[in-house]
Write a protein that holds these residues in place. Structure first.
Motif, PDB file in Angstrom:
ATOM      1  N   LEU A  82    -148.535 142.859 -19.470  1.00 38.90           N
ATOM      2  CA  LEU A  82    -147.565 141.804 -19.148  1.00 38.90           C
ATOM      3  C   LEU A  82    -147.158 141.106 -20.438  1.00 38.90           C
ATOM      4  O   LEU A  82    -148.000 140.881 -21.317  1.00 38.90           O
ATOM      5  CB  LEU A  82    -148.188 140.758 -18.222  1.00 38.90           C
ATOM      6  CG  LEU A  82    -148.687 141.241 -16.853  1.00 38.90           C
ATOM      7  CD1 LEU A  82    -149.654 140.225 -16.263  1.00 38.90           C
ATOM      8  CD2 LEU A  82    -147.505 141.463 -15.909  1.00 38.90           C
ATOM      9  N   ALA A  84    -145.314 132.044 -18.919  1.00 39.72           N
ATOM     10  CA  ALA A  84    -144.923 132.932 -17.818  1.00 39.72           C
ATOM     11  C   ALA A  84    -145.447 134.322 -18.170  1.00 39.72           C
ATOM     12  O   ALA A  84    -145.398 134.733 -19.332  1.00 39.72           O
ATOM     13  CB  ALA A  84    -143.407 132.964 -17.676  1.00 39.72           C
ATOM     14  N   ILE A 103    -144.754 138.253 -17.521  1.00 39.88           N
ATOM     15  CA  ILE A 103    -143.596 139.037 -17.085  1.00 39.88           C
ATOM     16  C   ILE A 103    -143.928 140.526 -17.179  1.00 39.88           C
ATOM     17  O   ILE A 103    -144.357 141.004 -18.234  1.00 39.88           O
ATOM     18  CB  ILE A 103    -142.365 138.719 -17.972  1.00 39.88           C
ATOM     19  CG1 ILE A 103    -142.054 137.213 -17.910  1.00 39.88           C
ATOM     20  CG2 ILE A 103    -141.152 139.534 -17.527  1.00 39.88           C
ATOM     21  CD1 ILE A 103    -140.922 136.768 -18.829  1.00 39.88           C
ATOM     22  N   ASP A 104    -143.735 141.238 -16.062  1.00 43.31           N
ATOM     23  CA  ASP A 104    -144.066 142.666 -16.112  1.00 43.31           C
ATOM     24  C   ASP A 104    -142.852 143.479 -16.586  1.00 43.31           C
ATOM     25  O   ASP A 104    -141.760 142.927 -16.781  1.00 43.31           O
ATOM     26  CB  ASP A 104    -144.657 143.160 -14.785  1.00 43.31           C
ATOM     27  CG  ASP A 104    -143.612 143.330 -13.682  1.00 43.31           C
ATOM     28  OD1 ASP A 104    -142.396 143.296 -13.971  1.00 43.31           O
ATOM     29  OD2 ASP A 104    -144.037 143.506 -12.520  1.00 43.31           O
ATOM     30  N   GLY A 163    -139.446 143.303 -14.756  1.00 42.99           N
ATOM     31  CA  GLY A 163    -138.674 142.071 -14.654  1.00 42.99           C
ATOM     32  C   GLY A 163    -139.173 141.115 -13.580  1.00 42.99           C
ATOM     33  O   GLY A 163    -138.418 140.270 -13.093  1.00 42.99           O
ATOM     34  N   ALA A 215    -141.488 137.973 -12.852  1.00 43.76           N
ATOM     35  CA  ALA A 215    -142.109 136.912 -13.656  1.00 43.76           C
ATOM     36  C   ALA A 215    -142.995 136.027 -12.796  1.00 43.76           C
ATOM     37  O   ALA A 215    -142.699 135.753 -11.631  1.00 43.76           O
ATOM     38  CB  ALA A 215    -141.028 136.068 -14.315  1.00 43.76           C
ATOM     39  N   TYR A 216    -144.084 135.578 -13.419  1.00 42.67           N
ATOM     40  CA  TYR A 216    -145.009 134.607 -12.842  1.00 42.67           C
ATOM     41  C   TYR A 216    -144.901 133.355 -13.697  1.00 42.67           C
ATOM     42  O   TYR A 216    -145.614 133.217 -14.691  1.00 42.67           O
ATOM     43  CB  TYR A 216    -146.433 135.160 -12.870  1.00 42.67           C
ATOM     44  CG  TYR A 216    -146.569 136.486 -12.147  1.00 42.67           C
ATOM     45  CD1 TYR A 216    -147.002 136.530 -10.829  1.00 42.67           C
ATOM     46  CD2 TYR A 216    -146.231 137.688 -12.777  1.00 42.67           C
ATOM     47  CE1 TYR A 216    -147.099 137.744 -10.158  1.00 42.67           C
ATOM     48  CE2 TYR A 216    -146.328 138.895 -12.115  1.00 42.67           C
ATOM     49  CZ  TYR A 216    -146.765 138.918 -10.804  1.00 42.67           C
ATOM     50  OH  TYR A 216    -146.846 140.114 -10.142  1.00 42.67           O
ATOM     51  N   PRO A 217    -143.985 132.446 -13.373  1.00 44.52           N
ATOM     52  CA  PRO A 217    -143.693 131.346 -14.298  1.00 44.52           C
ATOM     53  C   PRO A 217    -144.476 130.055 -14.041  1.00 44.52           C
ATOM     54  O   PRO A 217    -144.135 129.023 -14.610  1.00 44.52           O
ATOM     55  CB  PRO A 217    -142.196 131.119 -14.054  1.00 44.52           C
ATOM     56  CG  PRO A 217    -142.000 131.480 -12.617  1.00 44.52           C
ATOM     57  CD  PRO A 217    -143.047 132.478 -12.238  1.00 44.52           C
ATOM     58  N   LEU A 236    -136.036 132.211 -19.756  1.00 46.50           N
ATOM     59  CA  LEU A 236    -136.251 132.988 -18.529  1.00 46.50           C
ATOM     60  C   LEU A 236    -134.943 133.652 -18.104  1.00 46.50           C
ATOM     61  O   LEU A 236    -134.922 134.813 -17.699  1.00 46.50           O
ATOM     62  CB  LEU A 236    -136.792 132.090 -17.415  1.00 46.50           C
ATOM     63  CG  LEU A 236    -138.257 131.653 -17.579  1.00 46.50           C
ATOM     64  CD1 LEU A 236    -138.598 130.518 -16.627  1.00 46.50           C
ATOM     65  CD2 LEU A 236    -139.213 132.833 -17.357  1.00 46.50           C
ATOM     66  N   ARG A 291    -134.024 136.816 -19.878  1.00 45.60           N
ATOM     67  CA  ARG A 291    -134.868 137.986 -19.628  1.00 45.60           C
ATOM     68  C   ARG A 291    -134.321 138.908 -18.538  1.00 45.60           C
ATOM     69  O   ARG A 291    -134.911 139.936 -18.261  1.00 45.60           O
ATOM     70  CB  ARG A 291    -136.267 137.528 -19.214  1.00 45.60           C
ATOM     71  CG  ARG A 291    -137.071 136.963 -20.346  1.00 45.60           C
ATOM     72  CD  ARG A 291    -137.584 138.105 -21.184  1.00 45.60           C
ATOM     73  NE  ARG A 291    -138.378 137.643 -22.277  1.00 45.60           N
ATOM     74  CZ  ARG A 291    -139.550 138.199 -22.619  1.00 45.60           C
ATOM     75  NH1 ARG A 291    -140.051 139.196 -21.966  1.00 45.60           N
ATOM     76  NH2 ARG A 291    -140.209 137.738 -23.656  1.00 45.60           N
ATOM     77  N   LEU A 300    -134.345 138.718 -15.222  1.00 52.29           N
ATOM     78  CA  LEU A 300    -135.461 138.952 -14.297  1.00 52.29           C
ATOM     79  C   LEU A 300    -134.954 139.314 -12.909  1.00 52.29           C
ATOM     80  O   LEU A 300    -133.842 138.947 -12.520  1.00 52.29           O
ATOM     81  CB  LEU A 300    -136.315 137.672 -14.218  1.00 52.29           C
ATOM     82  CG  LEU A 300    -136.900 137.235 -15.551  1.00 52.29           C
ATOM     83  CD1 LEU A 300    -137.489 135.833 -15.454  1.00 52.29           C
ATOM     84  CD2 LEU A 300    -137.972 138.221 -16.014  1.00 52.29           C
ATOM     85  N   PHE A 306    -139.020 136.073  -9.129  1.00 51.29           N
ATOM     86  CA  PHE A 306    -140.064 135.113  -9.496  1.00 51.29           C
ATOM     87  C   PHE A 306    -141.166 135.189  -8.456  1.00 51.29           C
ATOM     88  O   PHE A 306    -140.883 135.275  -7.249  1.00 51.29           O
ATOM     89  CB  PHE A 306    -139.521 133.678  -9.473  1.00 51.29           C
ATOM     90  CG  PHE A 306    -138.693 133.299 -10.668  1.00 51.29           C
ATOM     91  CD1 PHE A 306    -139.093 133.618 -11.955  1.00 51.29           C
ATOM     92  CD2 PHE A 306    -137.519 132.583 -10.498  1.00 51.29           C
ATOM     93  CE1 PHE A 306    -138.323 133.247 -13.061  1.00 51.29           C
ATOM     94  CE2 PHE A 306    -136.745 132.209 -11.588  1.00 51.29           C
ATOM     95  CZ  PHE A 306    -137.155 132.543 -12.870  1.00 51.29           C
TER      96      PHE A 306
END
Ligand SMILES: [Zn+2]
Length: 291
Positions: free
Chosen positions: A135, A149, A151-152, A155, A157-159, A194, A197, A199, A202
């Protein structure tokens, strides 16, 4: 595979979630507070995991509702490896200051809400670099100096709380701002990062999956803008809270004070204090600069 465990904080579903990254070395993203360790265990069991199967704990930040249980979990399972931002790491090892700051914000409601915060032995604590367990680690300060955050590569994300909280059934978005380290430009910048990115999802601890990333980021900015205008415009704490309650109800979030008097936490009043402190300081600094 990623699964969401609802720790049912305070017996209420949909308040604090822990994402479980399954694989040869299962990992948790955040762990909730000590007061919901039993809920975490129960949730893990439902997906056929024991706490001792979990190898890593990734902390988005060290606020008690996200990381409070870390010490208790390591006590029960000394093989658990805790990954945390370098600013957060010393406070996970020695939570004295963290407890003091929490007591200042929450007063007597802290222990019933979150339980205690046990220290994590230093040998279990790993300072995050730019990658962990496949990550990316992206610093997202603003809500907390030390927030990151995860992020895998797809795309997701664990923010943490960088993009606010969504509780209950409704749509009310609450970018909790109680901490003494609220930093609005840093927060805006984190939202920009963010956004850059690209993404696709989330996964937020309060609560669940948010597929429309762009809309959610827009709504977070919007709410922070409304708050800035209120606080800079001289709103009192009661006026601020009244606007928050009005918006919460307008967006269909059901709040039953009988069921859970402490939700939302931190309270709107606490967020007001965090914001006021930030804007007062910013104004003083600007005035000093003008002299
Ligand atoms: Zn937080």
């Amino acid at each position: 595979m990623v699964r969401l465990v609802d720790v049912e904080h305070g017996g209420i579903p949909g308040v604090i979630g822990v994402f479980v990254l399954d694989g040869p070395e299962p990992a948790l993203v955040d762990c909730g507070p000590t007061s919901s360790v039993e809920g975490l265990r129960r949730g893990l069991k439902e997906i056929e995991l024991e706490l001792t199967d979990v190898r890593h704990l990734l902390l988005t930040h060290i606020h008690p509702d996200h990381a409070g249980a870390a010490g208790e979990l390591v006590r029960c399972h000394p093989g658990l490896q805790v990954h945390v931002h370098e600013i957060g790491a010393p406070h996970v090892v020695d939570p004295t200051r963290l407890l003091k700051s929490a007591a200042r914000i929450y007063g007597d409601s802290f222990t019933p809400l979150f339980g205690t915060i046990a220290p994590v032995p230093e040998e279990n604590v790993h300072v995050l670099s730019s990658r962990v367990l496949d990550l990316d680690v992206l610093p997202v300060p603003g809500h907390a100096y030390h927030q990151v955050a995860f992020i895998d590569d797809e795309g997701v994300a664990y923010p943490g709380d960088a993009v606010g909280c969504l509780w209950g059934e409704g749509e009310f978005l609450y970018p909790a701002a109680a901490a003494p380290e609220i930093d609005m430009p840093a927060w805006e910048h984190a939202l920009d990062e963010l956004e850059d990115r690209d993404l696709k999802l989330f996964r937020i601890p309060h609560f669940g999956e948010v597929p429309d990333v762009e809309r959610h980021l827009h709504r977070t900015r919007e709410r922070l803008g409304v708050w800035r205008d209120l606080v800079e415009g001289g709103a009192t704490v009661d006026e601020f809270a009244a606007v928050c309650w009005r918006d919460l109800r307008a967006e269909g979030t059901v709040h039953d004070e009988e069921v859970f008097p402490t939700l939302p936490f931190p309270s709107f009043e606490m967020s007001y204090i965090g914001l006021k402190r930030y804007y007062d300081k910013a104004r003083e600094t600007a005035e000093r600069g003008d002299e």
